[in-house]
Motif scaffolding. Structure first.
Motif, short mmCIF file in Angstrom:
data_model
loop_
_atom_site.label_atom_id
_atom_site.label_comp_id
_atom_site.label_asym_id
_atom_site.label_seq_id
_atom_site.Cartn_x
_atom_site.Cartn_y
_atom_site.Cartn_z
N ASP A 293 10.82 24.36 57.59
CA ASP A 293 9.92 23.36 57.03
C ASP A 293 10.05 22.03 57.79
O ASP A 293 11.11 21.39 57.74
CB ASP A 293 10.24 23.15 55.56
N PRO A 294 8.99 21.58 58.47
CA PRO A 294 9.07 20.33 59.23
C PRO A 294 9.43 19.12 58.37
O PRO A 294 9.97 18.13 58.86
CB PRO A 294 7.66 20.18 59.82
N LYS A 295 9.15 19.21 57.06
CA LYS A 295 9.49 18.10 56.16
C LYS A 295 10.97 17.76 56.26
O LYS A 295 11.35 16.59 56.30
CB LYS A 295 9.13 18.49 54.72
N TYR A 296 11.81 18.80 56.33
CA TYR A 296 13.25 18.57 56.42
C TYR A 296 13.66 18.18 57.83
O TYR A 296 14.55 17.35 58.02
CB TYR A 296 14.00 19.81 55.96
N LEU A 297 12.99 18.77 58.81
CA LEU A 297 13.34 18.47 60.20
C LEU A 297 13.03 17.02 60.55
O LEU A 297 13.72 16.41 61.38
CB LEU A 297 12.56 19.39 61.15
N LEU A 298 12.00 16.49 59.94
CA LEU A 298 11.53 15.15 60.30
C LEU A 298 12.08 14.06 59.38
O LEU A 298 11.73 12.88 59.54
CB LEU A 298 10.00 15.12 60.27
N GLU A 299 12.92 14.42 58.45
CA GLU A 299 13.45 13.44 57.49
C GLU A 299 14.09 12.24 58.17
O GLU A 299 13.81 11.08 57.84
CB GLU A 299 14.48 14.10 56.56
N GLU A 300 14.98 12.52 59.11
CA GLU A 300 15.70 11.44 59.79
C GLU A 300 14.75 10.60 60.64
O GLU A 300 14.86 9.37 60.70
CB GLU A 300 16.81 12.03 60.66
N ILE A 301 13.81 11.26 61.29
CA ILE A 301 12.84 10.55 62.12
C ILE A 301 11.97 9.63 61.28
O ILE A 301 11.75 8.46 61.61
CB ILE A 301 11.99 11.56 62.91
N ARG A 302 11.50 10.13 60.16
CA ARG A 302 10.66 9.30 59.29
C ARG A 302 11.46 8.17 58.65
O ARG A 302 10.98 7.04 58.53
CB ARG A 302 10.03 10.18 58.23
N ALA A 303 12.68 8.47 58.24
CA ALA A 303 13.51 7.46 57.60
C ALA A 303 13.79 6.29 58.53
O ALA A 303 13.93 5.14 58.09
CB ALA A 303 14.82 8.07 57.12
N ASN A 304 13.89 6.58 59.82
CA ASN A 304 14.18 5.54 60.81
C ASN A 304 12.92 5.05 61.53
O ASN A 304 13.02 4.24 62.45
CB ASN A 304 15.19 6.06 61.83
#
Length: 210
Positions: free
Chosen positions: A35-46
């Motif tokens: 799930d890209p939602k989990y993969l992109l968590e750190e990218i979106r958070a920063n």
């Protein structure tokens, strides 16, 4: 300066990694599954900008989220070893048909070769091809960070399977010994499944090399 995170996700619990340059806010991802939602968590958070996805090999459980990430971040460059590129578009060779019952495919923007050095987000990365799990499995060695991302090549106390299409068990053992075990012993190994390890620990303890 550099921040790394890992997410274990997907059908067979694949480790997917993200490295962010905290000064430029650029990021690279190593493998993309689940799930890209989990993969992109750190990218979106920063609020980071992913510039590349480094694929260690073309099996479905390392590439099945690539298209979805590219659709959200179209400028992200997908990079894979030159000899594994043909597996990306072949659902038989990338195992998606046999494991998922439906085809998965991806495409690369660039291929890299054994010994090639590339630079992304301020990190020099040496590409080390280690055939055996697949014909063109690529490991990404980052001396500045003291680590290597090796996909399904070398695991904590084990090695990758070699009974899949294009696999070769003898080549895998030989190439690990000749190409990975020559790295500094303190080098951290971040594999595609299970826990991290070090080159030194594997040289001393891995049962495949006794």
């Amino acid at each position: 300066m550099f921040k790394m995170s890992a997410v274990t996700t997907g059908l067979v619990a694949t480790n997917c990694y993200t490295i962010i340059n905290e000064e430029t806010n650029e990021a690279i991802m190593i493998d993309a599954s689940g799930d890209p939602k989990y993969l992109l968590e750190e990218i979106r958070a920063n609020e980071s900008n992913p510039v590349a996805i480094l694929l260690t090999h073309a099996h479905f459980d390392h590439v099945d989220a690539v298209k979805m990430i590219k659709s959200e971040y179209p400028g992200t460059e997908v990079i894979i070893g030159v000899n594994d590129e043909k597996l990306l578009a072949d659902p038989t060779l990338n195992l998606s048909m046999s494991f998922m019952g439906e085809p998965v495919s991806a495409s690369a923007d660039r291929t890299v070769s054994d010994g090639e050095v590339i630079e992304l987000i301020g990190i020099k990365i040496t590409c080390i091809e280690v055939p055996g799990h697949t014909i063109g499995g690529m490991c990404y060695y980052m001396p500045e960070l003291g680590c290597i991302f090796d996909g399904d090549t070398l695991f904590h106390g084990s090695i990758g399977r070699s009974d899949f299409p294009t696999g070769d068990g003898e080549a895998l053992v030989t190439n690990i010994r000749e190409k990975l075990f020559t790295l500094p012993e303190e080098t951290k190994v971040f594999p595609g499944h299970d826990s991290e390890t070090t080159i030194g620990w594997e040289k001393a303890n891995n049962m495949f090399f006794r």
